[in-house]
Scaffold this motif. Structure first.
Motif, PDB file in Angstrom:
ATOM      1  N   PRO A  42       0.821  -1.220   0.000  1.00  0.00           N
ATOM      2  CA  PRO A  42       0.000   0.000   0.000  1.00  0.00           C
ATOM      3  C   PRO A  42       0.854   1.269   0.000  1.00  0.00           C
ATOM      4  O   PRO A  42       1.838   1.364   0.737  1.00  0.00           O
ATOM      5  CB  PRO A  42      -0.796  -0.092   1.305  1.00  0.00           C
ATOM      6  N   GLY A  43       0.484   2.197  -0.847  1.00  0.00           N
ATOM      7  CA  GLY A  43       1.176   3.477  -0.919  1.00  0.00           C
ATOM      8  C   GLY A  43       2.376   3.502  -1.841  1.00  0.00           C
ATOM      9  O   GLY A  43       2.896   4.570  -2.150  1.00  0.00           O
ATOM     10  N   ASN A  44       2.840   2.335  -2.280  1.00  0.00           N
ATOM     11  CA  ASN A  44       3.973   2.281  -3.200  1.00  0.00           C
ATOM     12  C   ASN A  44       3.459   2.151  -4.631  1.00  0.00           C
ATOM     13  O   ASN A  44       2.539   1.372  -4.880  1.00  0.00           O
ATOM     14  CB  ASN A  44       4.876   1.086  -2.891  1.00  0.00           C
ATOM     15  N   PRO A  45       4.065   2.871  -5.578  1.00  0.00           N
ATOM     16  CA  PRO A  45       3.571   2.822  -6.952  1.00  0.00           C
ATOM     17  C   PRO A  45       4.035   1.578  -7.712  1.00  0.00           C
ATOM     18  O   PRO A  45       5.101   1.025  -7.439  1.00  0.00           O
ATOM     19  CB  PRO A  45       4.177   4.075  -7.578  1.00  0.00           C
ATOM     20  N   SER A  46       3.238   1.161  -8.672  1.00  0.00           N
ATOM     21  CA  SER A  46       3.635   0.121  -9.616  1.00  0.00           C
ATOM     22  C   SER A  46       4.336   0.787 -10.794  1.00  0.00           C
ATOM     23  O   SER A  46       4.323   2.001 -10.939  1.00  0.00           O
ATOM     24  CB  SER A  46       2.405  -0.651 -10.102  1.00  0.00           C
ATOM     25  N   GLY A  47       4.922  -0.041 -11.646  1.00  0.00           N
ATOM     26  CA  GLY A  47       5.678   0.461 -12.792  1.00  0.00           C
ATOM     27  C   GLY A  47       7.122   0.679 -12.389  1.00  0.00           C
ATOM     28  O   GLY A  47       7.403   1.271 -11.346  1.00  0.00           O
ATOM     29  N   ARG A  48       8.042   0.186 -13.214  1.00  0.00           N
ATOM     30  CA  ARG A  48       9.472   0.259 -12.878  1.00  0.00           C
ATOM     31  C   ARG A  48       9.931   1.676 -12.571  1.00  0.00           C
ATOM     32  O   ARG A  48      10.518   1.933 -11.514  1.00  0.00           O
ATOM     33  CB  ARG A  48      10.310  -0.329 -14.016  1.00  0.00           C
ATOM     34  N   GLU A  53      11.727   5.806  -8.693  1.00  0.00           N
ATOM     35  CA  GLU A  53      11.678   7.188  -8.211  1.00  0.00           C
ATOM     36  C   GLU A  53      11.214   7.229  -6.755  1.00  0.00           C
ATOM     37  O   GLU A  53      11.772   7.944  -5.923  1.00  0.00           O
ATOM     38  CB  GLU A  53      10.738   8.008  -9.091  1.00  0.00           C
ATOM     39  N   PHE A  54      10.193   6.444  -6.445  1.00  0.00           N
ATOM     40  CA  PHE A  54       9.667   6.377  -5.082  1.00  0.00           C
ATOM     41  C   PHE A  54      10.714   5.829  -4.109  1.00  0.00           C
ATOM     42  O   PHE A  54      10.959   6.398  -3.049  1.00  0.00           O
ATOM     43  CB  PHE A  54       8.406   5.502  -5.061  1.00  0.00           C
ATOM     44  N   ILE A  55      11.342   4.737  -4.457  1.00  0.00           N
ATOM     45  CA  ILE A  55      12.276   4.065  -3.546  1.00  0.00           C
ATOM     46  C   ILE A  55      13.545   4.891  -3.353  1.00  0.00           C
ATOM     47  O   ILE A  55      14.160   4.863  -2.285  1.00  0.00           O
ATOM     48  CB  ILE A  55      12.575   2.618  -4.020  1.00  0.00           C
ATOM     49  N   GLU A 107       6.698  -8.813  -9.760  1.00  0.00           N
ATOM     50  CA  GLU A 107       5.753  -8.476  -8.683  1.00  0.00           C
ATOM     51  C   GLU A 107       6.479  -8.461  -7.348  1.00  0.00           C
ATOM     52  O   GLU A 107       7.464  -9.172  -7.166  1.00  0.00           O
ATOM     53  CB  GLU A 107       4.617  -9.498  -8.594  1.00  0.00           C
ATOM     54  N   HIS A 108       5.919  -7.660  -6.427  1.00  0.00           N
ATOM     55  CA  HIS A 108       6.505  -7.543  -5.092  1.00  0.00           C
ATOM     56  C   HIS A 108       5.423  -7.372  -4.032  1.00  0.00           C
ATOM     57  O   HIS A 108       4.475  -6.611  -4.216  1.00  0.00           O
ATOM     58  CB  HIS A 108       7.440  -6.321  -5.045  1.00  0.00           C
ATOM     59  N   TRP A 109       5.599  -8.109  -2.929  1.00  0.00           N
ATOM     60  CA  TRP A 109       4.788  -7.972  -1.718  1.00  0.00           C
ATOM     61  C   TRP A 109       5.767  -7.791  -0.571  1.00  0.00           C
ATOM     62  O   TRP A 109       6.900  -8.269  -0.641  1.00  0.00           O
ATOM     63  CB  TRP A 109       3.984  -9.237  -1.441  1.00  0.00           C
ATOM     64  N   ASP A 110       5.331  -7.144   0.509  1.00  0.00           N
ATOM     65  CA  ASP A 110       6.202  -7.071   1.675  1.00  0.00           C
ATOM     66  C   ASP A 110       5.407  -6.990   2.966  1.00  0.00           C
ATOM     67  O   ASP A 110       4.210  -6.689   2.970  1.00  0.00           O
ATOM     68  CB  ASP A 110       7.198  -5.916   1.589  1.00  0.00           C
TER      69      ASP A 110
END
Length: 126
Positions: A42-48, A53-55, A107-110
């Protein structure tokens, strides 16, 4: 390619990527992430590009990563680590789940949890 070979290859790919990222090489994510990367946190964008940019501006980019274990099963890599952002000695316990296809993370989950005071975890967090 056997499941064991795929698991081993994906483990090495993820470990190499994390090692580079931990050295401050955020650009390694351009090679690791599929351009249509899907983020489930939640709150993290998809797309490489949006994710990179977010990370790059997140605490994880400046934090220290202490990898505790990596578990792979064919297309999936699970990484359990201690992330210690600047100014936070206890840090966070993190479990990342990555799904890989053809050598790219798709895909990523955490799950992220603040590390409590040691008295609250008599058997240790990691």
């Amino acid at each position: 390619m056997t499941q064991n070979t795929l698991s081993a290859d994906n483990k090495q790919l993820v470990l190499h990527g994390l090692a580079e990222f931990a050295k401050g090489n955020i650009e390694v994510l351009r090679d690791l992430l599929h351009e249509n990367f899907i983020e489930h946190s939640p709150g993290n964008p998809s797309g490489r590009d949006a994710f990179i940019e977010f990370i790059a501006d997140s605490p994880v980019a400046a934090g220290r990563l202490e990898i505790k274990r990596v578990i792979t099963d064919a297309d999936f890599a699970v990484v359990h680590y201690h992330m210690i952002p600047p100014g936070d000695e206890r840090g966070l316990a993190v479990v990342d789940v990555w799904r890989l296809v053809d050598g790219r993370i798709v895909e990523h989950w955490d799950v992220v949890q603040p590390v409590p005071d040691a008295a609250e975890i008599p058997h240790g967090m990691f």
